[in-house]
Scaffold this active site. Structure first.
Site, PDB file in Angstrom:
ATOM      1  CB  SER A  61      34.263 162.279 -17.947  1.00  0.00           C
ATOM      2  OG  SER A  61      35.303 162.309 -17.075  1.00  0.00           O
ATOM      3  CG  ASP A  65      39.067 138.906 -28.502  1.00  0.00           C
ATOM      4  OD1 ASP A  65      39.864 139.753 -28.397  1.00  0.00           O
ATOM      5  OD2 ASP A  65      38.895 138.010 -27.834  1.00  0.00           O
ATOM      6  CE1 TYR A  67      41.055 152.096 -19.975  1.00  0.00           C
ATOM      7  CE2 TYR A  67      40.950 153.867 -18.520  1.00  0.00           C
ATOM      8  CZ  TYR A  67      40.582 153.425 -19.694  1.00  0.00           C
ATOM      9  OH  TYR A  67      39.826 153.987 -20.680  1.00  0.00           O
ATOM     10  CB  SER A 109      41.753 157.001 -20.919  1.00  0.00           C
ATOM     11  OG  SER A 109      41.538 157.362 -19.840  1.00  0.00           O
TER      12      SER A 109
END
Ligand code: NAI
Ligand code: 15L
Length: 265
Positions: free
Chosen positions: A164, A49, A135, A110
């Site tokens: 994308s 994790d 996000y 992103s």
């Protein structure tokens, strides 16, 4: 490289990298929460994790390259985003700083770090972040952490604002944001091949006719994307109606993310 770590290796882009980047290192260390299956001959499978700093330290130690794809990949309640994309990033960079081998890192940022720019804007690497949700905010944080560890400790990172990345564009917005799987892989190869990387912001976007992002600041990478989303326009038009001009997905670069609510826990 001797050891290349791929985090998020069971995810969409992680699976792509697992299949297509084996040639980059003697050993590919694959990490995920679960679901990696059997290790191939040159693979090592490790479950961790990202929020667990000891597990991350163990994972990173001795790796000379990292493709960091692991994390929350869309909007979610803040505790989920914070654990994976904020605490996880601090754990990764602290592990890199303490490792006996300093790794070169690809950080999967992103387009949602700049998602509130309008689709009529044309922006480059120097654009001030305009995240379109929590996000996106976490990706801005990741880019900032990478910058600080570069300035303070010389750790090199490609801060890759992926558009994308799917086998083909899934809607009309992606005619502008699409990054083909092949162009994604060739970009990672360039990042690990270039003699000096630094800590650039790179837009992960193919050679789309209607792209919004300018990569001229990173021409030194020698990356030449080959694909163009335009080849899918007719197919998309036959499958769906484009959004109305006043629809959020036709106004902002981040599309529907810009109109999304805060996901309360
Ligand atoms: P994905 O959701 O398929 O893969 C991410 C992986 O990270 C998942 O397997 C998930 O289990 C794992 N993960 C989540 N929380 C974790 C934690 N706390 N510890 C360890 N692992 C954890 O996403 P995808 O599409 O493969 O994207 C990879 C990266 O690229 C993500 O960071 C995403 O934000 C970024 N990205 C992807 C884009 C795309 O078009 N696919 C566009 C922009 C950014
Ligand atoms: C992202 O950041 C997501 O991880 C991915 O699933 C897509 O939604 C992509 O952005 C996008 O904007 O198309």
């Amino acid at each position: 490289m001797k050891r290349l770590l791929i985090t998020g290796a069971a995810g969409g882009l992680g699976t792509l990298c697992r299949n297509r980047l084996a040639h980059l290192a003697d050993t590919i260390v694959l990490s995920a929460l679960d679901g990696l299956g059997e290790a191939a001959l040159n693979e090592e499978v490790r479950y961790a994790d990202l929020a667990d700093k000891h597990a991350v330290a163990d994972l990173v130690s001795g790796c000379d390259g990292i493709v960091h794809l692991g994390g929350q990949s869309g909007e979610a309640p803040w505790p989920v985003i914070r654990a994976a994309n904020v605490d996880g990033l601090v754990n990764l960079y602290e592990a890199a700083r303490r490792s006996p081998v300093t790794p070169r890192i690809v950080f999967a940022s992103s387009n949602h770090a700049i998602g509130f720019y309008e689709q009529t804007d044309r922006i480059g690497a120097d654009a001030v972040p305009r995240p379109d949700g929590l996000y996106g905010v976490s990706k801005v944080f990741g880019e900032a952490i990478a910058s600080m560890y570069h300035d303070k400790f010389g750790i090199e990172t490609a801060r890759l604002r992926i558009g994308s990345c799917f086998p083909e564009p899934l809607d009309h917005r992606m005619l502008s944001t699409w990054l083909s799987p092949g162009d994604f892989i060739s970009l990672i190869e360039c990042v690990f091949r270039v003699p000096r990387l630094g800590c650039p912001v790179i837009y992960g976007v193919s050679d789309n006719d209607t792209a919004w992002w300018d990569n001229s600041a990173v021409s030194y990478l020698g990356w030449r994307p080959k694909d163009n989303a335009e080849t899918f326009r007719a197919k998309l038009d036959s499958e769906m109606v484009p959004p109305a001009p006043d629809d959020v997905s036709a106004i902002y670069q981040g599309g529907a993310f810009a109109g999304d609510r805060i996901h309360e826990d």
